[in-house]
Enzyme design. Structure first.
Site, mmCIF file in Angstrom:
data_model
loop_
_atom_site.group_PDB
_atom_site.id
_atom_site.type_symbol
_atom_site.label_atom_id
_atom_site.label_comp_id
_atom_site.label_asym_id
_atom_site.label_seq_id
_atom_site.Cartn_x
_atom_site.Cartn_y
_atom_site.Cartn_z
ATOM 1 N N ILE A 1 -38.667 30.645 -22.357
ATOM 2 C CA ILE A 1 -38.696 31.214 -21.007
ATOM 3 C C ILE A 1 -37.273 31.719 -20.783
ATOM 4 O O ILE A 1 -36.305 31.015 -21.081
ATOM 5 C CB ILE A 1 -39.111 30.158 -19.947
ATOM 6 N N SER A 2 -37.130 32.950 -20.311
ATOM 7 C CA SER A 2 -35.807 33.570 -20.212
ATOM 8 C C SER A 2 -34.945 32.894 -19.138
ATOM 9 O O SER A 2 -35.454 32.262 -18.212
ATOM 10 C CB SER A 2 -35.943 35.058 -19.887
ATOM 11 N N GLN A 3 -33.639 33.082 -19.274
ATOM 12 C CA GLN A 3 -32.656 32.618 -18.281
ATOM 13 C C GLN A 3 -33.023 33.179 -16.892
ATOM 14 O O GLN A 3 -33.381 34.364 -16.785
ATOM 15 C CB GLN A 3 -31.300 33.173 -18.733
ATOM 16 N N PRO A 4 -32.912 32.377 -15.839
ATOM 17 C CA PRO A 4 -33.265 32.878 -14.502
ATOM 18 C C PRO A 4 -32.536 34.187 -14.151
ATOM 19 O O PRO A 4 -33.160 35.121 -13.625
ATOM 20 C CB PRO A 4 -32.818 31.743 -13.560
ATOM 21 N N ARG B 1 -40.003 27.394 -10.827
ATOM 22 C CA ARG B 1 -39.746 27.488 -12.273
ATOM 23 C C ARG B 1 -40.073 26.190 -13.018
ATOM 24 O O ARG B 1 -40.490 26.217 -14.179
ATOM 25 C CB ARG B 1 -38.270 27.864 -12.472
#
Ligand code: SAM
Length: 217
Positions: free
Chosen positions: A61-64, A35
């Site tokens: 970028i979205s939350q993992p 990431r």
């Protein structure tokens, strides 16, 4: 802390497994994708924080956890062909590409699409094709898809997307008449004209802007 492998392991344990992500293929994919390579240099130290991060152009970028949850909700198999709407950094596409045969991903902002293409090429991802355009209309050229995931919030479910699902295919999409808050919905195509719909959880995404999404302002 600069040891990203250690941070990734902690993210998987504390943010994913602890919250119930259990599909071994999803866990393996989240472990395989670095990431830190998908975020701008000035936020690299926060790559494994439990939240979204800015990637430029007003996008994130979205939350993992959200990437893992949506990927798990797609119920993927090895041979699947997947369409993602909202390439952003290319991170979610990279995660999907570790699980399925082929990923098509559509981004409306050309600069983000170009940066994602350069990044994915450099990192050696060969089963992802990036397209620039209005993904609220899907990508009919390569349809039908076994799974479609939308990483931006739509006012309602775009009909072109449900039409581009194969029979048995799954669409996972944030939907709601609010620009910030949505409900994550899974639509399953059960027959030529038959669909089922489930509400999965409350979510927050940037808006899906396009002909079958929100109007550009
Ligand atoms: N999946 C991305 C990642 O892993 O970095 C995060 C995506 S970000 C939350 C949402 C993305 O959707 C933004 O890059 C935005 O430009 C894009 N987007 C919004 N409307 C779109 C549309 N109609 N077609 C394609 N992309 C769109």
């Amino acid at each position: 802390m600069r040891d990203f492998t250690l941070q990734r392991d902690m993210m998987i344990r504390e943010q994913l497994e602890y919250r119930g992500i259990s599909d071994p293929a999803v866990i393996a994919a989240m472990r395989a994708v670095p990431r830190e390579e998908f975020v701008p240099a000035d936020v690299r130290a926060y790559a494994y924080e439990d939240g979204p991060l800015p990637i430029g152009e007003g996008q994130t970028i979205s939350q993992p956890y959200m990437v893992a949850y949506m990927t798990e909700a797609l119920e993927l198999s090895r041979g699947d062909r997947v369409l993602e709407i909202g390439t952003g950094s290319g991170y979610a596409a990279a995660v999907l590409s570790r699980i399925v045969a082929e990923v098509h991903t559509v981004e409306r902002i050309a600069g983000l699409a170009m940066a994602a293409r350069e990044r994915l090429d450099r990192l050696g991802y060969t089963n992802i094709r990036i397209h620039v355009g209005d993904g609220s209309l899907g990508w009919p050229d390569q349809a039908p898809y076994d799974a479609i995931v939308v990483t931006a919030g739509a006012p309602e479910i775009p009909q072109p997307l449900t039409e581009q699902l194969a029979t048995g295919g799954r669409l996972v999409i944030p939907v709601g008449l609010n620009l910030t808050f949505q409900t994550l919905v899974r639509v399953r195509r059960t027959g030529k004209d038959d669909y089922s719909r489930e509400e999965l959880m409350a979510v927050m995404f940037v808006p899906l802007i396009g002909a079958a999404g929100w109007e550009s302002r």
